[in-house]
Design a protein around this motif. Sequence first.
Motif, PDB file in Angstrom:
ATOM      1  N   LYS A  41     -13.458  -5.085  13.587  1.00 21.45           N
ATOM      2  CA  LYS A  41     -12.040  -4.782  13.426  1.00 21.45           C
ATOM      3  C   LYS A  41     -11.819  -3.280  13.240  1.00 21.45           C
ATOM      4  O   LYS A  41     -12.274  -2.699  12.251  1.00 21.45           O
ATOM      5  CB  LYS A  41     -11.503  -5.534  12.204  1.00 21.45           C
ATOM      6  CG  LYS A  41     -10.025  -5.356  11.929  1.00 21.45           C
ATOM      7  CD  LYS A  41      -9.644  -6.159  10.691  1.00 21.45           C
ATOM      8  CE  LYS A  41      -8.181  -5.977  10.328  1.00 21.45           C
ATOM      9  NZ  LYS A  41      -7.828  -6.727   9.092  1.00 21.45           N
ATOM     10  N   PHE A  43      -9.710   0.228  12.362  1.00 17.54           N
ATOM     11  CA  PHE A  43      -8.829   0.510  11.231  1.00 17.54           C
ATOM     12  C   PHE A  43      -8.137   1.848  11.450  1.00 17.54           C
ATOM     13  O   PHE A  43      -8.523   2.634  12.322  1.00 17.54           O
ATOM     14  CB  PHE A  43      -9.620   0.539   9.922  1.00 17.54           C
ATOM     15  CG  PHE A  43     -10.687   1.608   9.883  1.00 17.54           C
ATOM     16  CD1 PHE A  43     -10.403   2.870   9.379  1.00 17.54           C
ATOM     17  CD2 PHE A  43     -11.958   1.359  10.376  1.00 17.54           C
ATOM     18  CE1 PHE A  43     -11.372   3.862   9.357  1.00 17.54           C
ATOM     19  CE2 PHE A  43     -12.939   2.345  10.366  1.00 17.54           C
ATOM     20  CZ  PHE A  43     -12.642   3.597   9.857  1.00 17.54           C
ATOM     21  N   GLU A 354      -7.038  -1.821   2.631  1.00 18.53           N
ATOM     22  CA  GLU A 354      -8.170  -2.149   3.502  1.00 18.53           C
ATOM     23  C   GLU A 354      -8.082  -3.575   4.029  1.00 18.53           C
ATOM     24  O   GLU A 354      -8.423  -3.843   5.181  1.00 18.53           O
ATOM     25  CB  GLU A 354      -9.477  -1.974   2.726  1.00 18.53           C
ATOM     26  CG  GLU A 354      -9.810  -0.520   2.411  1.00 18.53           C
ATOM     27  CD  GLU A 354     -10.984  -0.378   1.463  1.00 18.53           C
ATOM     28  OE1 GLU A 354     -11.709  -1.388   1.260  1.00 18.53           O
ATOM     29  OE2 GLU A 354     -11.192   0.724   0.918  1.00 18.53           O
ATOM     30  N   ASP A 355      -7.621  -4.508   3.184  1.00 20.58           N
ATOM     31  CA  ASP A 355      -7.610  -5.925   3.563  1.00 20.58           C
ATOM     32  C   ASP A 355      -6.399  -6.326   4.395  1.00 20.58           C
ATOM     33  O   ASP A 355      -6.369  -7.418   4.963  1.00 20.58           O
ATOM     34  CB  ASP A 355      -7.657  -6.805   2.298  1.00 20.58           C
ATOM     35  CG  ASP A 355      -8.997  -6.711   1.583  1.00 20.58           C
ATOM     36  OD1 ASP A 355      -9.957  -6.203   2.194  1.00 20.58           O
ATOM     37  OD2 ASP A 355      -9.064  -7.131   0.410  1.00 20.58           O
ATOM     38  N   GLU A 357      -3.149  -5.776   7.332  1.00 14.60           N
ATOM     39  CA  GLU A 357      -3.096  -5.646   8.794  1.00 14.60           C
ATOM     40  C   GLU A 357      -2.012  -4.640   9.166  1.00 14.60           C
ATOM     41  O   GLU A 357      -0.823  -4.879   8.870  1.00 14.60           O
ATOM     42  CB  GLU A 357      -2.800  -6.996   9.435  1.00 14.60           C
ATOM     43  CG  GLU A 357      -2.801  -6.983  10.946  1.00 14.60           C
ATOM     44  CD  GLU A 357      -4.147  -6.552  11.533  1.00 14.60           C
ATOM     45  OE1 GLU A 357      -4.125  -5.746  12.476  1.00 14.60           O
ATOM     46  OE2 GLU A 357      -5.194  -7.015  11.045  1.00 14.60           O
ATOM     47  N   SER A 359      -5.768  -2.629   8.932  1.00 16.19           N
ATOM     48  CA  SER A 359      -6.589  -2.122   7.837  1.00 16.19           C
ATOM     49  C   SER A 359      -6.469  -0.604   7.779  1.00 16.19           C
ATOM     50  O   SER A 359      -6.471   0.065   8.813  1.00 16.19           O
ATOM     51  CB  SER A 359      -8.048  -2.528   8.051  1.00 16.19           C
ATOM     52  OG  SER A 359      -8.878  -1.982   7.048  1.00 16.19           O
ATOM     53  N   ARG A 361      -7.943   2.896   5.712  1.00 25.33           N
ATOM     54  CA  ARG A 361      -8.923   3.503   4.802  1.00 25.33           C
ATOM     55  C   ARG A 361      -8.388   4.840   4.307  1.00 25.33           C
ATOM     56  O   ARG A 361      -7.890   5.647   5.090  1.00 25.33           O
ATOM     57  CB  ARG A 361     -10.263   3.710   5.506  1.00 25.33           C
ATOM     58  CG  ARG A 361     -10.888   2.416   6.016  1.00 25.33           C
ATOM     59  CD  ARG A 361     -11.245   1.494   4.874  1.00 25.33           C
ATOM     60  NE  ARG A 361     -11.773   0.231   5.331  1.00 25.33           N
ATOM     61  CZ  ARG A 361     -12.966  -0.265   4.969  1.00 25.33           C
ATOM     62  NH1 ARG A 361     -13.734   0.418   4.138  1.00 25.33           N
ATOM     63  NH2 ARG A 361     -13.359  -1.442   5.414  1.00 25.33           N
TER      64      ARG A 361
END
Length: 400
Positions: A41, A43, A354-355, A357, A359, A361
């Motif tokens: 996935k 990010f 981070e978790d 949608e 994600s 950072r």
Amino acid sequence: MTNRRSFLKGLGALPASTMLASETGFAQGIERDHFSDIGVKPFINAAAAYSALGGRNMWPKVVEAMEYARERNVIMEELQDAVGKRLASLIGCEAAMVTGGATSSMTLGTAACITGTNEELIRQVPDLRGMKNEVIIQKSHRYSYDHGVRSAGVQLIEVETAEELERAIGDKTAMLFFFFLNDAKGQIKLREFAALGKKHGIPTLIDGSNSVPPLSRLSEYLDAGFDLAAFSGGKGLRGPYSSGMLLGRKDLIEAARLNNSPHADTVGRAMKVSKEELLGMLAAVEFSLSFDYSVENVRETRIVHLIADKLSVYKNITTKVSYPRTESGRPHLQIFWDKSLTPLTVEQAQKELEDGEPSIRTCYLALSDGELEVGAAMLKDDEVDMLVQRLGQVLAPRAG
């Protein structure tokens, strides 16, 4: 002695449109979604070019050089010779070599200071019985990446003052090691540290991994008196992710190369650098020397202030622009919120970002004074609104 005038000679600034157009053009024509195919996935990188987050996107000229190398066969030692000579000429240092990253540079540089060009000693590393096996470091300069030095088999001897350092020097001293980012924390400053090495005839190595840009750093540490300097290739220089450079004294670079691949029975055999990476690293330095890095600073400053402006509609959120030394003073944005309305720790807020949608950072806490901080170096313009939206969602007031 390096020559900064020759290093900067002919440095022509490229306009932002040139860089952005070339990057956009390179992205066209990609049909397969490789990451999705294997369940990885992507990010939004609102942090920085950390190694764990994939480093910095390469210059298109780097990719072009690597593609050229992919189609051709060369003798690796000849290529390392030629690339090293070209890099040394561009930078203005005695000698240079491409490595598998800054940490690889540290291991190879340390090994070089232990073994010189003695093939028997080279084969023995990291078993240092009967050899010099101590490296002196300031206590305030200890950090996780000094494992790169320890990988050569040495013991780190910690000191705090110049007097302690001089007392610690003995028959077993192979090298003095300095971490550029902790210069302000130590009692022995950068130039004095290098001078102490010269005084006692002990080689000095500095980790300047993420200190570029500015490009002048490539020569600055050697000008200050250090014998060797280690740099990352896949961050500010925007070369191949798993590349770096070791710069400095010709005899020590020669010894470092003998401790490295393609030589089989060496501590650096596992630190193999491909022909594509060798040519890509050279292309990165060549292009970086012609690129006006102020363009990036202007862009990142604009994005940081745009994020701050867009977040100002959230009454419980405040922001502060910061210029962390860990990122060579690039503009970042620290984000604060009323924890009585949104009872989240910084770690919890990061986890929700981070978790979610998509994600997202953000900057490591250890590098951001423990605050929620975002950087713009890796942000695309079309990701700003989504970042602001997700920050607003995560930090919104919550019912008791």
